[in-house]
Design an enzyme around this catalytic site. Structure first.
Site, mmCIF file in Angstrom:
data_model
loop_
_atom_site.group_PDB
_atom_site.id
_atom_site.type_symbol
_atom_site.label_atom_id
_atom_site.label_comp_id
_atom_site.label_asym_id
_atom_site.label_seq_id
_atom_site.Cartn_x
_atom_site.Cartn_y
_atom_site.Cartn_z
ATOM 1 N N LYS A 114 0.820 -0.986 -0.096
ATOM 2 C CA LYS A 114 0.178 -0.129 -0.064
ATOM 3 C C LYS A 114 0.936 1.239 -0.060
ATOM 4 O O LYS A 114 0.834 2.118 0.765
ATOM 5 C CB LYS A 114 -1.036 0.027 1.252
ATOM 6 C CG LYS A 114 -2.059 1.035 1.180
ATOM 7 C CD LYS A 114 -2.848 0.801 0.073
ATOM 8 C CE LYS A 114 -4.043 1.794 -0.033
ATOM 9 N NZ LYS A 114 -4.886 1.720 -1.079
ATOM 10 N N ASP B 135 -1.983 -12.482 5.436
ATOM 11 C CA ASP B 135 -3.124 -13.081 5.978
ATOM 12 C C ASP B 135 -4.501 -13.020 5.406
ATOM 13 O O ASP B 135 -5.082 -13.965 5.255
ATOM 14 C CB ASP B 135 -2.860 -12.626 7.644
ATOM 15 C CG ASP B 135 -3.629 -13.441 8.544
ATOM 16 O OD1 ASP B 135 -4.391 -14.618 8.012
ATOM 17 O OD2 ASP B 135 -4.142 -12.818 9.695
#
Length: 405
Positions: free
Chosen positions: A230, A286
């Site tokens: 990001k 995850d």
């Protein structure tokens, strides 16, 4: 304790180990740098909570039978982790469990967690035990394959033309980032309002070592690596991208791309076949690996391996403890059995034994046996125990595993 291998030995499309060169190879634990001459191993079993004991029981039987066929002696020691450990000892990871795990050749985990412990304080949650275990074993590379089996393509929630042929690997950094970063905790801001905070932080060596793992895996797969971050918002992601781009110069044969995590989440369901190997940080990995698992039709089909520089690897299905079906003989043991295959191949270097298990899983699917999560018309609905028995039959027969539905 058996030796470790280099990251470049990972051939993840078929879970095979092949050699390859790299300027600065990172040592990655797989317990088997070369074909192993050792035929006796200590395996720590951590059944955990919920359906964990059921699926680990099946995997243990499969390992025992496979070992007997291949002349491999496996010594099992079962220990507590998660909610089961909390109930028995008051902590999610007893010292004895970690000590035994560290002294073993490999660790096989079932699942941890459940509604019973959801309201516990953080240090008394089952998930804290798992994080402590990973940290204690010093495993930093989590490999999560997501492959759509031809026999199960119609079980995917995506259209057949989208799901068919998907074969990707998520390489997740496991011991850094926001799950472990400090400072963390609770506080009060300048307005007297309560706050909660965590820290997303990575050191250069943490990024470099997981990136090398991913580059080497991509090199042995389709030659494409997508780094997910990001970097348009987060400084930690900007640094992540900087380090990955620098390392890319050492891998001119690997096509590197970058993608923001929100776009990656969308692309995984829009056109998953565009991905070959994905590398990302702890929290993004995850989430994305769980999303990728559903492309395959069931989270109950997917194994994982967590490996480090030294010591035993940790092998576990990526599904949770599923307390709603625990004890009802409804659990799908395939992911745990495939994790056992990864344990043999990555953890012990017993490649032929591992391939026997992989073939047995495919053969069992070819014979039409399914648990409820992957059941479809025309197949045979069975419970966890019976499916385990059918896998054992396939292990014994070692029948060729055809890819046809």
């Amino acid at each position: 304790m058996v030796t470790c291998i280099q990251t470049q030995l990972l051939h993840t499309r078929t879970f095979q180990l092949r050699s390859s060169s790299s300027k600065k190879p990172t040592s990655l634990r797989c317990s088997a740098a070369t074909p192993s001459t050792k035929k006796s191993y200590k395996i720590t079993l951590l059944p955990g909570d919920g359906i964990g004991p059921e699926v680990v029981s099946v995997a243990k039987d499969v390992l025992l039978l496979t070992g007997s066929i291949h002349g491999i002696k496996l010594e099992f020691q079962e220990k507590l982790l998660g909610g089961a450990a909390l109930d028995a000892t008051g902590v999610p990871l007893p010292d004895d469990t970690l000590s035994v795990a560290k002294q073993s050749d490999a660790v096989l985990l079932g699942a941890i967690g459940g509604y019973k412990w959801d309201k516990n304080e953080k240090h008394l949650k089952p998930e804290t035990g798992l994080l402590q275990l990973r940290e204690g074993l010093r495993v930093f590379a989590n490999l999560r394959p997501a492959t759509v089996f031809p026999q199960l393509v119609d079980a995917s929630t995506l259209k057949r033309e989208i799901a068919e042929g998907v074969d990707l690997m998520v390489v997740r950094e496991l011991t850094g980032g926001i799950y472990f970063g400090k400072p963390r905790g609770f506080g009060t801001n300048e307005n007297g309002e309560e706050t909660g905070f965590n820290t997303e932080i990575y050191a250069a060596h943490e990024i470099d070592r997981i990136a090398r793992v991913a580059f080497n895996i991509a090199r042995k797969r389709g030659g494409k690596l997508c780094s997910v971050d990001k970097a348009n918002v987060l400084e930690a992601s900007m640094f992540w991208r900087k380090r990955v781009m620098a390392l890319a110069q050492e891998y001119p044969d690997v096509e590197l791309s970058h993608m923001y995590v929100d776009n990656a989440a969308m692309q995984l369901v829009r056109y998953p076949k565009q991905f070959d190997t994905i590398v990302t940080n702890n929290i993004f990995g995850d989430i994305l690996s769980d999303e990728a698992s559903m492309i395959t039709g069931s989270i109950g089909m997917l194994p994982s391996a967590s490996l480090g520089d030294s010591g035993p690897g940790l092998f576990e299905p990526i599904h949770g403890s599923a307390p709603d079906i625990a004890g009802q003989d409804k659990a799908n043991p395939f992911a745990t059995v495939l994790s056992a295959a990864m344990l043999l191949k990555y953890g012990l270097g017993e490649v032929e034994a591992a391939e026997r298990i992989e073939s047995a899983v495919l053969e069992t699917l070819n014979r039409g046996f399914r648990t409820a999560d992957i059941y479809s018309a025309g197949t045979k609905l069975v419970g966890c125990k019976q499916l385990g028995e059918e896998i054992l039959k396939s292990v014994e027969s070692h029948a060729p595993a055809a890819a046809a539905v």
